[in-house]
Design a protein around this motif. Structure first.
Motif, PDB file in Angstrom:
ATOM      1  N   SER A  21       0.835  -1.206   0.000  1.00  0.00           N
ATOM      2  CA  SER A  21       0.000   0.000   0.000  1.00  0.00           C
ATOM      3  C   SER A  21       0.865   1.249   0.000  1.00  0.00           C
ATOM      4  CB  SER A  21      -0.909   0.037   1.231  1.00  0.00           C
ATOM      5  OG  SER A  21      -1.703  -1.116   1.290  1.00  0.00           O
ATOM      6  N   ALA A  22       1.879   1.263   0.869  1.00  0.00           N
ATOM      7  CA  ALA A  22       2.729   2.440   0.968  1.00  0.00           C
ATOM      8  C   ALA A  22       3.498   2.663  -0.331  1.00  0.00           C
ATOM      9  CB  ALA A  22       3.709   2.283   2.136  1.00  0.00           C
ATOM     10  N   PHE A  23       3.925   1.575  -0.962  1.00  0.00           N
ATOM     11  CA  PHE A  23       4.643   1.702  -2.235  1.00  0.00           C
ATOM     12  C   PHE A  23       3.737   2.323  -3.302  1.00  0.00           C
ATOM     13  CE2 PHE A  23       5.760  -0.045  -6.402  1.00  0.00           C
ATOM     14  CZ  PHE A  23       7.058   0.427  -6.518  1.00  0.00           C
ATOM     15  N   PHE A  50       0.877   4.309   6.851  1.00  0.00           N
ATOM     16  CA  PHE A  50       1.253   5.684   7.162  1.00  0.00           C
ATOM     17  C   PHE A  50       2.758   5.773   7.460  1.00  0.00           C
ATOM     18  CE2 PHE A  50       1.584   8.835  10.729  1.00  0.00           C
ATOM     19  CZ  PHE A  50       1.413   9.965   9.960  1.00  0.00           C
ATOM     20  N   LEU A  51       3.228   4.889   8.337  1.00  0.00           N
ATOM     21  CA  LEU A  51       4.637   4.890   8.750  1.00  0.00           C
ATOM     22  C   LEU A  51       5.557   4.625   7.561  1.00  0.00           C
ATOM     23  CD1 LEU A  51       6.341   4.832  11.530  1.00  0.00           C
ATOM     24  CD2 LEU A  51       6.407   2.372  11.166  1.00  0.00           C
ATOM     25  N   LEU A  52       5.227   3.605   6.762  1.00  0.00           N
ATOM     26  CA  LEU A  52       6.094   3.226   5.646  1.00  0.00           C
ATOM     27  C   LEU A  52       6.046   4.261   4.530  1.00  0.00           C
ATOM     28  CD1 LEU A  52       5.216  -0.557   5.694  1.00  0.00           C
ATOM     29  CD2 LEU A  52       7.503   0.380   6.032  1.00  0.00           C
ATOM     30  N   ARG A  53       4.864   4.828   4.297  1.00  0.00           N
ATOM     31  CA  ARG A  53       4.786   5.843   3.251  1.00  0.00           C
ATOM     32  C   ARG A  53       5.633   7.060   3.629  1.00  0.00           C
ATOM     33  NH1 ARG A  53       2.785  10.654   2.395  1.00  0.00           N
ATOM     34  NH2 ARG A  53       2.581  11.260   0.213  1.00  0.00           N
ATOM     35  N   ASN A  54       5.565   7.468   4.904  1.00  0.00           N
ATOM     36  CA  ASN A  54       6.401   8.579   5.349  1.00  0.00           C
ATOM     37  C   ASN A  54       7.866   8.313   5.064  1.00  0.00           C
ATOM     38  OD1 ASN A  54       4.433  10.204   6.240  1.00  0.00           O
ATOM     39  ND2 ASN A  54       4.751   9.859   8.432  1.00  0.00           N
ATOM     40  N   HIS A  55       8.277   7.065   5.237  1.00  0.00           N
ATOM     41  CA  HIS A  55       9.677   6.742   4.974  1.00  0.00           C
ATOM     42  C   HIS A  55       9.955   6.728   3.469  1.00  0.00           C
ATOM     43  CE1 HIS A  55      13.614   5.006   5.354  1.00  0.00           C
ATOM     44  NE2 HIS A  55      13.265   4.114   4.452  1.00  0.00           N
ATOM     45  N   PHE A  56       9.061   6.109   2.706  1.00  0.00           N
ATOM     46  CA  PHE A  56       9.286   5.976   1.254  1.00  0.00           C
ATOM     47  C   PHE A  56       9.429   7.344   0.580  1.00  0.00           C
ATOM     48  CE2 PHE A  56       7.119   1.534   0.792  1.00  0.00           C
ATOM     49  CZ  PHE A  56       8.197   0.973   1.456  1.00  0.00           C
ATOM     50  N   VAL A  57       8.576   8.294   0.957  1.00  0.00           N
ATOM     51  CA  VAL A  57       8.643   9.591   0.285  1.00  0.00           C
ATOM     52  C   VAL A  57       9.887  10.380   0.707  1.00  0.00           C
ATOM     53  CG1 VAL A  57       6.168   9.791  -0.112  1.00  0.00           C
ATOM     54  CG2 VAL A  57       7.147  10.734   1.975  1.00  0.00           C
ATOM     55  N   TRP A  62      14.956  -1.149   5.121  1.00  0.00           N
ATOM     56  CA  TRP A  62      14.837  -2.241   6.094  1.00  0.00           C
ATOM     57  C   TRP A  62      14.639  -1.764   7.526  1.00  0.00           C
ATOM     58  CZ3 TRP A  62      12.771  -6.095   4.229  1.00  0.00           C
ATOM     59  CH2 TRP A  62      13.179  -6.696   3.040  1.00  0.00           C
ATOM     60  N   PRO A  63      15.366  -0.741   8.015  1.00  0.00           N
ATOM     61  CA  PRO A  63      15.142  -0.344   9.417  1.00  0.00           C
ATOM     62  C   PRO A  63      13.682  -0.010   9.722  1.00  0.00           C
ATOM     63  CG  PRO A  63      17.110   0.700   8.572  1.00  0.00           C
ATOM     64  CD  PRO A  63      16.455   0.025   7.404  1.00  0.00           C
ATOM     65  N   THR A  64      13.028   0.717   8.806  1.00  0.00           N
ATOM     66  CA  THR A  64      11.629   1.073   9.041  1.00  0.00           C
ATOM     67  C   THR A  64      10.729  -0.156   8.956  1.00  0.00           C
ATOM     68  OG1 THR A  64      12.114   3.183   8.010  1.00  0.00           O
ATOM     69  CG2 THR A  64       9.803   2.689   8.398  1.00  0.00           C
ATOM     70  N   VAL A  65      11.005  -1.023   7.964  1.00  0.00           N
ATOM     71  CA  VAL A  65      10.191  -2.234   7.820  1.00  0.00           C
ATOM     72  C   VAL A  65      10.344  -3.114   9.064  1.00  0.00           C
ATOM     73  CG1 VAL A  65       9.835  -4.332   6.463  1.00  0.00           C
ATOM     74  CG2 VAL A  65      10.328  -2.174   5.306  1.00  0.00           C
ATOM     75  N   LEU A 115      -5.038   7.849   0.131  1.00  0.00           N
ATOM     76  CA  LEU A 115      -4.133   8.017   1.275  1.00  0.00           C
ATOM     77  C   LEU A 115      -4.892   8.518   2.507  1.00  0.00           C
ATOM     78  CD1 LEU A 115      -1.209   8.067   2.400  1.00  0.00           C
ATOM     79  CD2 LEU A 115      -1.080  10.436   1.637  1.00  0.00           C
ATOM     80  N   LEU A 116      -5.702   9.556   2.302  1.00  0.00           N
ATOM     81  CA  LEU A 116      -6.478  10.103   3.420  1.00  0.00           C
ATOM     82  C   LEU A 116      -7.456   9.075   3.969  1.00  0.00           C
ATOM     83  CD1 LEU A 116      -7.168  13.764   2.254  1.00  0.00           C
ATOM     84  CD2 LEU A 116      -5.686  12.988   4.108  1.00  0.00           C
ATOM     85  N   PHE A 117      -8.051   8.314   3.068  1.00  0.00           N
ATOM     86  CA  PHE A 117      -9.013   7.280   3.452  1.00  0.00           C
ATOM     87  C   PHE A 117      -8.355   6.262   4.390  1.00  0.00           C
ATOM     88  CE2 PHE A 117     -11.271   3.275   2.682  1.00  0.00           C
ATOM     89  CZ  PHE A 117     -12.587   3.674   2.915  1.00  0.00           C
ATOM     90  N   ILE A 118      -7.113   5.888   4.060  1.00  0.00           N
ATOM     91  CA  ILE A 118      -6.408   4.896   4.884  1.00  0.00           C
ATOM     92  C   ILE A 118      -5.992   5.510   6.223  1.00  0.00           C
ATOM     93  CG2 ILE A 118      -4.300   3.517   5.069  1.00  0.00           C
ATOM     94  CD1 ILE A 118      -4.574   2.888   2.113  1.00  0.00           C
TER      95      ILE A 118
END
Lengths: 298, 283
Positions: free
Chosen positions: B99-101, B161-168, B198-201, B115-118
């Motif tokens: 989802s975050a990807f 939310f957490l992973l998307r913040n990291h990805f962007v 990996w650290p965030t995952v 994104l807002l919905f999630i």
């Protein structure tokens, strides 16, 4: 991100995005948003859990909740438990973080120890502390006696039972506020500390004028998360007191939802309490976010 | 961490002493209850009920740990806990990453709305979902099944939310370079994005393991017996069965419920704390 990229990607990846997102979206729709709306609908019905029939009663459930003396007790319990949990764990967590924000031998071990209860099962912690607070042969009564105090009966008095579950929850949750505050302290601008030291500011002035303002984001973050979490505590209360003594001595709103719905089987009324709680939490959170945004702009 | 504390070093002896004093108090307040339940679990039955209390188990006995299995089928609860936690963690991490990807690297109409919905799902307290989900699962005949416990808990809002913040936050040059190579989207995820994340995952994985192991109310509603109930629910049954008359096995069960997640935490705490503090410090 350039405009051309948008054009190039949008067509190709719509299908892929749908495939990647769909399972999660379906789960959230079916098990989060659908029951949210369904509970709001059910709050206007008299419906016994498992019964095939239900009857529309308009605002009756709401009138009942807002006028019954039982809910006044529940509301007071909820405010005391949540308020004490938020203030207690934040104040203690901050104090501890301030004291351990220096080079001290063994700091790492203490940090692990304080944080450890946070990862433990709330149900297990509840059972453990029920044993620790047991009248007569419990650890806490024994310690109180050795201090020359006569211990109250934590099981039989509503006030002391509420004290017991609150202390237990703070014990479990303290590590979270501590770790967040410690991280915030260590990410702050230490050059300001030095300037304050050169100015010979007192420790109290330094804390208030230099450190506290820099901890603002962490404080707001903790206010929101700790409030939401402690408002929703079920496991500690269920394992320690089942909401008692005297029926509702330690019953909070969350516990009332459980009790009305799954013990008394009054699912419509339970849904009403859940709906009231949902909107109360929503308003509180939105106000906090609004305050945070305003604080950031200033 | 140690680099930023340098200026504090030459602070007064007084603050050092108060620091050690605080540490001592903290160790007592946090460790004493933990010691107490372990000690009780190793005591002989009469030694638990003495006034004043007995501080050390003498003799040390393991009969309470044996007693756990007689009161309730504890090994079955352990098996259920491992199964539920494993499946939920794998599912949530996979769904969260995918989802975050999609929300970070794929461009499609309505992305912000999704994104807002999630993220908005984070605002829905689980309590308001119990009643209706219980009715739905009961209707499907899923009570006392693993599907009934697992599927309603499988959606991922926080992790997305957490992973998307990291990805962007990943450097766009690398991702653009990968696009130049005409790497497919999933190759991009596997070869470029994940190795940098990996650290965030791992942090999200650990938080999920802890949360799911400690999951209590939903399994309590779903599972009536040891065929599907996880450890915390089993512990409650043990508490009901042995209650106040035989605390020894109950304390042994409490220790066994706490232990696995405590071990995971002690080994990997650094990663977990990183995940929890992300976003809290800078606001």
């Amino acid at each position: 991100m350039s405009k051309t990229r948008v054009g190039r990607w949008s067509g190709r990846h719509l299908l892929l995005a749908a495939v990647l997102l769909l399972p999660n979206l379906v789960l959230l729709v079916v098990f989060t948003y659908r029951p949210l709306l369904d509970s709001i609908r059910l709050s206007f019905f008299r419906w016994n859990l498992g019964s095939p029939t239900s009857s529309f009663v308009g605002w009756d459930n709401y009138v009942e909740w807002f006028t019954s003396s039982d809910s006044r007790t529940v509301l007071v319990n909820t405010v005391i438990f949540t308020g004490a949990a938020v203030l207690g764990s934040m104040a203690l967590g901050l104090g501890l973080a301030l004291l351990l924000d220096q080079k001290i031998r063994g700091r790492g071990v203490v940090r692990s120890l304080v944080f450890a209860p946070f990862v433990l099962s709330g149900a297990a912690v509840g059972v453990a502390f029920q044993f620790i607070f047991t009248p007569n042969f419990g650890l806490v009564p024994d310690l109180l006696r050795s201090l020359g105090l006569s211990p109250p009966n934590f099981y039989q008095s509503s006030a002391w039972a509420l004290f017991m579950v609150t202390v237990t929850y703070i014990w479990k949750n303290l590590g979270y506020t501590f770790v967040i505050y410690l991280a915030a302290l260590q990410a702050r601008r230490t050059d300001l500390d030095e300037a304050a030291e050169i100015d010979a500011a007192s420790p109290w002035t330094r804390l208030r004028k230099v450190i506290w303002p820099q901890l603002r984001p962490a404080t707001f973050f903790l206010l929101i998360t700790v409030l939401l979490n402690s408002f929703q505590v079920f496991d500690v209360i269920h394992t320690m007191t089942r909401g008692g003594p005297y029926g509702n001595g330690t019953t909070t709103m969350v516990y009332q939802i459980y009790q009305e719905t799954f013990v008394n089987l009054r699912a419509g009324y339970g849904a009403t309490v859940a709906t009231i709680m949902f909107f109360a939490l929503l308003v509180v959170t939105l106000v906090q976010v609004w305050l945070m945004e305003r604080g950031r702009r200033e | 961490m140690s680099a930023t504390t340098a200026p504090h070093e030459h602070r007064g002896v007084l603050s050092q002493v108060s620091g050690y004093l605080a540490m001592l108090v903290v160790v007592l307040v946090i460790a004493l209850p933990l010691y107490w339940i372990v000690a009780a679990s190793l005591k002989e039955r009469p030694d638990i009920y003495t006034v004043p209390v007995t501080w050390f188990p003498d003799p040390v006995t393991l009969e309470n740990y044996d007693g756990v299995r007689h009161g309730v089928p504890f090994l079955d609860f352990l098996r259920n806990s491992v199964l539920i936690t494993t499946v939920l963690t794998v599912v949530q991490v996979v769904l969260g990453v995918l989802s975050a990807f999609a929300l970070s690297f794929l461009r499609f109409p309505g992305r912000t709305v999704v994104l807002l919905f999630i993220i908005a799902a984070l605002m829905v307290p689980s309590q308001i979902t119990w009643i209706s989900n219980y009715a739905l699962v009961a209707q499907l005949g899923w009570r006392n099944t693993f599907a009934g416990i697992i599927i309603p808990l499988a959606g991922v809002a926080f992790g997305t939310f957490l992973l998307r913040n990291h990805f962007v936050s990943l450097p766009t040059e690398i991702i653009e370079a990968a696009e130049m190579d005409h790497a497919g989207a999933l190759t991009l995820l596997w070869r470029v994005v994940l190795p940098m994340s990996w650290p965030t995952v791992i942090a999200f994985t650990l938080i999920t393991i802890v949360n799911e192991w400690n999951q209590y109310l939903w399994p309590l509603l779903m599972a009536d017996d040891s065929s599907t109930a996880p450890l915390p629910v089993g512990l409650t049954q043990l508490q009901d069965a042995e209650g106040f008359t035989n605390w020894g096995p109950v304390m042994a069960g409490t220790v066994l419920t706490m232990l696995p997640v405590l071990v995971v935490f002690l080994v990997l705490q650094r990663h977990m704390i990183k995940g929890l503090t992300a976003g809290a410090v800078k606001g």
